[in-house]
Structures are given as C-alpha cells and as structure tokens.
Design a protein around this motif. Structure first.
Motif, short mmCIF file in Angstrom:
data_model
loop_
_atom_site.label_atom_id
_atom_site.label_comp_id
_atom_site.label_asym_id
_atom_site.label_seq_id
_atom_site.Cartn_x
_atom_site.Cartn_y
_atom_site.Cartn_z
N LEU A 225 0.87 -1.38 -0.06
CA LEU A 225 0.03 0.09 0.03
C LEU A 225 0.69 1.17 0.07
CD1 LEU A 225 -2.61 1.48 0.27
CD2 LEU A 225 -2.43 1.14 2.49
N LEU A 226 1.82 1.29 0.93
CA LEU A 226 2.81 2.43 0.84
C LEU A 226 3.48 2.54 -0.72
CD1 LEU A 226 4.72 4.35 2.34
CD2 LEU A 226 6.36 2.51 2.80
N LEU A 227 4.12 1.48 -1.27
CA LEU A 227 4.45 1.66 -2.53
C LEU A 227 3.32 2.13 -3.57
CD1 LEU A 227 6.75 -1.59 -2.62
CD2 LEU A 227 7.36 0.70 -2.21
N LEU A 228 2.36 1.65 -3.56
CA LEU A 228 1.29 2.27 -4.34
C LEU A 228 0.94 3.82 -4.07
CD1 LEU A 228 -1.14 1.94 -6.37
CD2 LEU A 228 -2.44 0.92 -4.54
N ALA A 229 0.65 4.00 -2.72
CA ALA A 229 0.40 5.47 -2.47
C ALA A 229 1.84 6.24 -2.90
CB ALA A 229 0.59 5.46 -0.86
N ARG A 230 2.79 5.95 -2.94
CA ARG A 230 4.01 6.82 -3.43
C ARG A 230 3.69 6.82 -4.98
NH1 ARG A 230 8.88 7.65 -1.21
NH2 ARG A 230 10.11 7.08 -2.89
N ARG A 231 3.21 5.81 -5.64
CA ARG A 231 3.02 6.03 -7.18
C ARG A 231 1.86 7.17 -7.48
NH1 ARG A 231 3.25 0.55 -6.96
NH2 ARG A 231 1.03 0.16 -8.07
N LEU A 232 0.80 6.90 -6.40
CA LEU A 232 -0.11 7.83 -6.61
C LEU A 232 0.08 9.22 -6.24
CD1 LEU A 232 -2.95 5.68 -4.78
CD2 LEU A 232 -3.17 6.18 -7.42
N TYR A 233 0.97 9.38 -5.32
CA TYR A 233 1.52 10.75 -4.99
C TYR A 233 2.21 11.33 -5.95
CZ TYR A 233 3.82 14.40 -2.14
OH TYR A 233 4.60 15.52 -1.56
N ARG A 234 3.21 10.57 -6.44
CA ARG A 234 4.08 11.24 -7.66
C ARG A 234 2.99 11.51 -8.95
NH1 ARG A 234 7.49 6.70 -6.41
NH2 ARG A 234 7.19 5.66 -8.11
N THR A 235 2.05 10.44 -9.13
CA THR A 235 1.32 10.90 -10.45
C THR A 235 0.44 12.15 -10.17
OG1 THR A 235 0.73 8.58 -10.83
CG2 THR A 235 -0.84 10.07 -11.53
N LYS A 236 -0.05 12.34 -8.82
CA LYS A 236 -0.67 13.54 -8.49
C LYS A 236 0.32 14.69 -8.87
CE LYS A 236 -3.70 15.59 -5.02
NZ LYS A 236 -4.22 15.41 -3.45
N GLN A 237 1.53 14.77 -8.29
CA GLN A 237 2.39 15.73 -8.20
C GLN A 237 2.59 16.08 -9.62
OE1 GLN A 237 1.91 16.70 -4.93
NE2 GLN A 237 4.08 17.44 -5.23
N LEU A 238 2.49 15.31 -10.42
CA LEU A 238 3.02 15.44 -12.18
C LEU A 238 1.84 15.94 -12.82
CD1 LEU A 238 5.37 12.25 -12.69
CD2 LEU A 238 6.10 14.82 -12.36
N SER A 239 0.61 15.71 -12.21
CA SER A 239 -0.44 16.08 -13.18
C SER A 239 -0.67 17.45 -13.10
CB SER A 239 -1.74 15.49 -12.47
OG SER A 239 -2.03 16.07 -11.36
N PRO A 240 -0.99 18.34 -14.30
CA PRO A 240 -1.36 19.67 -14.36
C PRO A 240 -2.44 20.29 -13.42
CG PRO A 240 -2.42 18.59 -16.19
CD PRO A 240 -1.63 17.54 -15.51
#
Length: 215
Positions: free
Chosen positions: A200-215
């Motif tokens: 879940l932590l690894l998934l959350a990090r991917r979600l977090y990075r995706t959110k940071q990269l989204s405009p």
C-alpha cells in the motif's frame, strides 16, 4: 480521489519484492526454531522472539500507515481504518504488560478509544470511504491484508485451540504445543499484513507522484 497510476509495476520490482517476502518468511520460521532451541526460559512467551517480532511488525505497519495518511495523503479514510485495526492489534499484543504494570483490562479500554472514534469518523465520511474502497479493494495490498487478517484472527485462533491439541496429543498434551501453533501462525498472519502495508505504501507513493506530475 487520487488518479490511478499511469504505469505498471515492472517485473524486476515484483521479483525483488517476492524474494524479500520469501526471505522474511524464512527468517521468522528460522527465528521460531532458534527461539525453541536457545531460549527455553522465555520461548513463545511475551519476552520471546515470536511475540517481540509480532510487536515490531505491528509497530512498523502503524508507522507506514501514518506516513501514507499524513505525508502522502492518500486514501485518508481507508488508511485511518487500517491504522485503527493495526494499532488495536498492537495494543492487544501488549495485554500482559498492560495488565501487569498498569491495571487489568487496560488494553480493552485503549482499544475502545482507538476503534470507536475511527469507526465514527469513517461513518461520517462514508461516501468518501466507499469511493476510496472501490480503488483499494482492487489492489494486491487489499488481497494480502485480507489474507493476513484471516490467518491471524480466524485460522490461528482455531488452530491454536486447547481442545484441538488435547485431542491431537491426548495424554502427552503440554501447553507449549498449543502456544507454538497459535503464536507462530499469528506471526505469519501479521507478516502478511506487513507485506500488505508495504504494498500500500509503494502504491501510495506512485499515486502521490502521479498527482504531483498532473497539471
């Protein structure tokens, strides 16, 4: 709601995790063996390897869930409920020390103080919870967490029943057999919950990075 990760998990990452999980399971099994071999005075008690490892595993899960919820800010209602569950399990594992050094049934009071406010908050935020659960329930982390809960709270309790081991051993029954069966299986279940929390932590990090990269 965080977006779904836009890239899959690589085969190399999956392989590394699989190897680490296998090594961890092997380590706890070997640790239980060494505990029985070299720690006869405390084996499978609150001061033995198995129970202390249970505490460390649950504490680690709590730390990861706090990080996911408060730093990465992913699925706050889901992680709150998971944190309440794992923290309650951690408190329950300390029942001997709480009963001995504070007062009897202290762990029950603490668990109630953890569980009730968490459930009330999730009920208040039930719409958000259901939205988050629609994503979480389709993850590998959810499958592992469910397996861990079933192993720890269903199978280990049934497998570690006194009447079962009395039936198996008959006149040779000694309580240590029941304790070994229950505590080691319980540690296995907690280990699955640890893997689930890490996933879940690894998934959350991917979600977090995706959110940071989204405009």
């Amino acid at each position: 709601m965080p977006p779904t990760p836009s890239w899959p998990i690589g085969f190399k990452d999956i392989l590394v995790r699989a190897v680490l999980y296998v090594l961890f399971i092997g380590a706890i099994a070997q640790g239980a063996y060494l505990e029985a071999l070299y720690l006869p005075s405390v084996r499978f008690s609150e001061l033995g390897f198995t129970e202390l490892t249970q505490t460390i595993v649950l504490f680690t899960c709590c730390a990861m869930l706090i990080y996911i919820r408060h730093v990465l800010k992913v699925w706050p209602t889901i992680t709150l409920l998971l944190l309440a569950f794992v923290a309650s399990s951690l408190v329950r594992e300390q029942d001997y020390f709480l009963d001995t050094y504070i007062a009897r049934n202290t762990w029950k009071v603490l668990v109630t103080l953890i569980i009730l406010p968490s459930i009330v908050w999730v009920v208040i935020q039930r719409r958000r919870f259901l939205e988050e659960f629609a994503y979480y329930s389709n993850t590998f982390a959810f499958g592992l967490f469910t397996a861990g809960v079933l192993t720890t709270y269903i199978f280990s309790r049934l497998y570690g029943r006194t009447i079962m081991w009395q039936a198996v051993l008959d006149d040779q029954y000694v309580r240590i057999f029941k304790d070994v069966a229950e505590e080691v299986v319980e540690l296995l279940g907690y280990s699955l919950i640890l893997f689930a929390t890490l996933e879940l932590l690894l998934l959350a990090r991917r979600l977090y990075r995706t959110k940071q990269l989204s405009p």
